[in-house]
Design an enzyme around this catalytic site. Sequence first.
Site, PDB file in Angstrom:
ATOM      1  CG  ASP A 160     -30.944  -5.803   0.164  1.00 50.56           C
ATOM      2  OD1 ASP A 160     -31.079  -6.927  -0.360  1.00 50.56           O
ATOM      3  OD2 ASP A 160     -31.338  -5.554   1.316  1.00 50.56           O
ATOM      4  CG  LEU A 161     -28.730  -8.258   2.682  1.00 49.14           C
ATOM      5  CD1 LEU A 161     -29.085  -9.535   3.430  1.00 49.14           C
ATOM      6  CD2 LEU A 161     -28.829  -7.052   3.605  1.00 49.14           C
ATOM      7  CB  CYS A 196     -35.469 -16.252 -10.933  1.00 50.48           C
ATOM      8  SG  CYS A 196     -35.405 -16.846  -9.266  1.00 50.48           S
ATOM      9  CG  ASP A 230     -31.257 -25.020  -3.160  1.00 49.03           C
ATOM     10  OD1 ASP A 230     -30.053 -24.726  -3.283  1.00 49.03           O
ATOM     11  OD2 ASP A 230     -32.168 -24.173  -3.170  1.00 49.03           O
ATOM     12  CE  LYS A 250     -27.398 -24.839  -9.533  1.00 48.96           C
ATOM     13  NZ  LYS A 250     -27.609 -23.469  -9.029  1.00 48.96           N
ATOM     14  CG  ASN A 251     -25.810 -23.709  -5.803  1.00 45.56           C
ATOM     15  OD1 ASN A 251     -25.825 -23.376  -6.995  1.00 45.56           O
ATOM     16  ND2 ASN A 251     -26.905 -23.946  -5.124  1.00 45.56           N
ATOM     17  CB  ILE A 278     -35.017 -19.804   2.121  1.00 42.99           C
ATOM     18  CG1 ILE A 278     -34.515 -20.722   3.239  1.00 42.99           C
ATOM     19  CG2 ILE A 278     -33.895 -19.048   1.430  1.00 42.99           C
ATOM     20  CD1 ILE A 278     -33.650 -20.047   4.287  1.00 42.99           C
ATOM     21  NE  ARG A 325     -29.832 -14.410  -5.961  1.00 37.26           N
ATOM     22  CZ  ARG A 325     -29.826 -13.191  -5.444  1.00 37.26           C
ATOM     23  NH1 ARG A 325     -30.312 -12.197  -6.179  1.00 37.26           N
ATOM     24  NH2 ARG A 325     -29.353 -12.963  -4.261  1.00 37.26           N
ATOM     25  NE  ARG A 348     -32.732 -16.227  -6.264  1.00 31.02           N
ATOM     26  CZ  ARG A 348     -32.112 -17.239  -6.860  1.00 31.02           C
ATOM     27  NH1 ARG A 348     -32.522 -17.688  -8.015  1.00 31.02           N
ATOM     28  NH2 ARG A 348     -31.033 -17.770  -6.310  1.00 31.02           N
ATOM     29  N   PRO A 349     -33.210 -10.028  -4.175  1.00 38.37           N
ATOM     30  CG  PRO A 349     -33.636  -9.042  -2.122  1.00 38.37           C
ATOM     31  CD  PRO A 349     -34.056 -10.177  -3.011  1.00 38.37           C
ATOM     32  NE  ARG A 368     -30.546 -22.037 -14.443  1.00 39.44           N
ATOM     33  CZ  ARG A 368     -30.904 -20.976 -13.721  1.00 39.44           C
ATOM     34  NH1 ARG A 368     -32.136 -20.529 -13.744  1.00 39.44           N
ATOM     35  NH2 ARG A 368     -30.029 -20.361 -12.961  1.00 39.44           N
TER      36      ARG A 368
HETATM   37  C1  EPZ Z   1     -28.081 -19.519  -2.948  1.00 37.41           C
HETATM   38  O1  EPZ Z   1     -28.833 -18.495  -3.546  1.00 37.41           O
HETATM   39  C2  EPZ Z   1     -28.227 -20.730  -3.859  1.00 37.41           C
HETATM   40  N1  EPZ Z   1     -27.659 -20.402  -5.174  1.00 37.41           N
HETATM   41  C3  EPZ Z   1     -29.717 -21.087  -4.003  1.00 37.41           C
HETATM   42  O2  EPZ Z   1     -29.794 -22.266  -4.803  1.00 37.41           O
HETATM   43  C4  EPZ Z   1     -30.271 -21.389  -2.611  1.00 37.41           C
HETATM   44  O3  EPZ Z   1     -31.663 -21.626  -2.723  1.00 37.41           O
HETATM   45  C5  EPZ Z   1     -30.019 -20.208  -1.670  1.00 37.41           C
HETATM   46  O4  EPZ Z   1     -28.620 -19.866  -1.656  1.00 37.41           O
HETATM   47  C6  EPZ Z   1     -30.450 -20.512  -0.239  1.00 37.41           C
HETATM   48  O5  EPZ Z   1     -29.752 -21.632   0.224  1.00 37.41           O
HETATM   49  C7  EPZ Z   1     -26.317 -20.405  -5.330  1.00 37.41           C
HETATM   50  O6  EPZ Z   1     -25.566 -20.661  -4.396  1.00 37.41           O
HETATM   51  C8  EPZ Z   1     -25.792 -20.063  -6.688  1.00 37.41           C
HETATM   52  P1  EPZ Z   1     -29.532 -16.166  -0.462  1.00 37.41           P
HETATM   53  P2  EPZ Z   1     -28.692 -16.971  -3.012  1.00 37.41           P
HETATM   54  O7  EPZ Z   1     -28.817 -14.900  -0.757  1.00 37.41           O
HETATM   55  O8  EPZ Z   1     -27.357 -16.742  -2.454  1.00 37.41           O
HETATM   56  C9  EPZ Z   1     -32.617 -12.792   0.770  1.00 37.41           C
HETATM   57  C10 EPZ Z   1     -30.465 -23.607  -6.596  1.00 37.41           C
HETATM   58  O9  EPZ Z   1     -31.553 -24.203  -6.697  1.00 37.41           O
HETATM   59  N2  EPZ Z   1     -31.586 -11.831   0.339  1.00 37.41           N
HETATM   60  O10 EPZ Z   1     -28.949 -17.092   0.564  1.00 37.41           O
HETATM   61  O11 EPZ Z   1     -29.207 -16.112  -4.100  1.00 37.41           O
HETATM   62  C11 EPZ Z   1     -33.181 -13.596  -0.387  1.00 37.41           C
HETATM   63  O12 EPZ Z   1     -34.232 -12.881  -1.010  1.00 37.41           O
HETATM   64  C12 EPZ Z   1     -30.438 -22.187  -6.090  1.00 37.41           C
HETATM   65  O13 EPZ Z   1     -29.351 -24.099  -6.828  1.00 37.41           O
HETATM   66  C13 EPZ Z   1     -31.801 -10.474   0.505  1.00 37.41           C
HETATM   67  O14 EPZ Z   1     -32.846 -10.060   0.994  1.00 37.41           O
HETATM   68  O15 EPZ Z   1     -29.737 -16.969  -1.817  1.00 37.41           O
HETATM   69  C14 EPZ Z   1     -33.664 -14.853   0.295  1.00 37.41           C
HETATM   70  O16 EPZ Z   1     -34.947 -14.621   0.853  1.00 37.41           O
HETATM   71  C15 EPZ Z   1     -31.840 -21.582  -6.010  1.00 37.41           C
HETATM   72  N3  EPZ Z   1     -30.845  -9.599   0.104  1.00 37.41           N
HETATM   73  C16 EPZ Z   1     -32.655 -15.043   1.437  1.00 37.41           C
HETATM   74  O17 EPZ Z   1     -32.008 -13.768   1.600  1.00 37.41           O
HETATM   75  C17 EPZ Z   1     -29.652 -10.016  -0.436  1.00 37.41           C
HETATM   76  O18 EPZ Z   1     -28.788  -9.168  -0.763  1.00 37.41           O
HETATM   77  C18 EPZ Z   1     -31.587 -16.083   1.166  1.00 37.41           C
HETATM   78  O19 EPZ Z   1     -31.041 -15.802  -0.098  1.00 37.41           O
HETATM   79  C19 EPZ Z   1     -29.449 -11.402  -0.595  1.00 37.41           C
HETATM   80  C20 EPZ Z   1     -30.418 -12.293  -0.188  1.00 37.41           C
END
Ligand code: EPZ
Length: 424
Positions: free
Chosen positions: A130-131, A122, A312, A23-24, A334, A98, A127-128, A404
């Site tokens: 900003d980056l 969610c 995950d 999926k991801n 995370i 998201r 889940r910001p 999902r």
């Molecule tokens: C991806 O989410 C996955 N989703 C998530 O899987 C997975 O849990 C996550 O990566 C971590 O491995 C998809 O790939 C579609 P992140 P993502 O940006 O990209 C913070 C599932 O169950 N952050 O790596 O949204 C954030 O808050 C889903 O399939 C910022 O602060 O996660 C978190 O603490 C759930 N600012 C950390 O970084 C930003 O701009 C990692 O988030 C982006 C992220």
Amino acid sequence: MIEKIKVYGKQKVNGKVNISGAKNAALPLLAAALLSSDGMHLKNVPPLTDIATMLALLENLGVDCQVLKNSPHANSIKLKTDSVENFTAPYEIVKKMRASVLVLGPLLSRLGRCRVSLPGGCAIGVRPIDLHLKGMEALGATTELRDGYVYASAPRGLRGAEFAFPIVTVTGTENVMMAAALANGTTILKNVAREPEIVDLANCLNKMGANISGQGTDTIVIQGVTSLRCSEHTVVPDRIEAGTYALAAGITGGRVDLLGGDFRKLLPGFLDKMEATGLSFSPIDDGLRAESSGKISPVDIDTEPFPGYPTDLQAQCMAMLCLADGESTIRENIWENRFMHVAELMRMGADISISGTHAHVRGAKHLVAAPVMATDLRASFSLVLAALAAEGDTVIDRVYHLNRGYCCVKEKFAGCGVELERMR
Ligand code: EPZ
């Protein structure tokens, strides 16, 4: 919509599971189709509600999506992308998932501007994004937050830049990498995510004519090109689905053949840690065999970005550790709120205490069936696993969360001698 499933207790997993496409990986690959007006042909796409949501978003943007069913657990999708004019990703769609934010980079790159709804939080956290936005600004875009939307624009196109992510973000890496593919000049991204899904996306973009290197390491270099062409790509197998079914063998004292990928490479941090619990893994043709030793030893887990232990798989592993012969600690590093499954597991007799982002799991002799409710995607499967091992039959509500990210659960478990019943 199927809302509930009944899981009969004291079952033992014993058989094989065809692992679907990830999926991801499929979600960013679908968004990447926007980068070319030549279209894209994607194979091994899992039939999931999150994929349907992304297809609805692409159609809203002007893409023509043709879904061909190749097997019960894999579709191929032909995308016609020559008439993408709409640059808005609306709240009605983005609020469901998201990962819709992944269209931001491609739209900005293709159309020079976009208006993408903020995803909203969610169950697992704020889940910001900003980056994502800081990365786009590094490439020369301007961004503005207004009325719940991100307005991004780069009227003179994007230009190559050097950008270091302050923290590792999977979709942030994917979004900025896609935007940089057509930027003018070279982009160097540092402290990027190293997940196999990032590698799969970069490999697909290179097939489309991009010039990307370093994927899978902490630095990715993108030489911008002027256009991208149609490509055919097969989605990498879903390592999280594979790990989830391996844990089903672990919690039920059974054995499962995970077919469809080299899961030793896709799950390094997970396999090492799970071997310490008594699960053994051995290579077989086209996959990996996971076999329980008949007992579950406690372990301490820290969730980390790839190649560490995947967040995950945290909820699913916690279910198994509820029956370990000792005490385990799980540190969720995370997400700030990824213990929604704990209260539900405790209704089944689990002995868990939470302190901030640490969960302390004291192994119990057994779990007992109780009516429970799924709260998020991975939590829903942790309840299924607990129910398989519990005494009695468990009814799990709100299983739309399960749909999902996991396809054909009833059928895949049937291939392992395990029975679930869908309830209206
Ligand atoms: C991806 O989410 C996955 N989703 C998530 O899987 C997975 O849990 C996550 O990566 C971590 O491995 C998809 O790939 C579609 P992140 P993502 O940006 O990209 C913070 C599932 O169950 N952050 O790596 O949204 C954030 O808050 C889903 O399939 C910022 O602060 O996660 C978190 O603490 C759930 N600012 C950390 O970084 C930003 O701009 C990692 O988030 C982006 C992220």
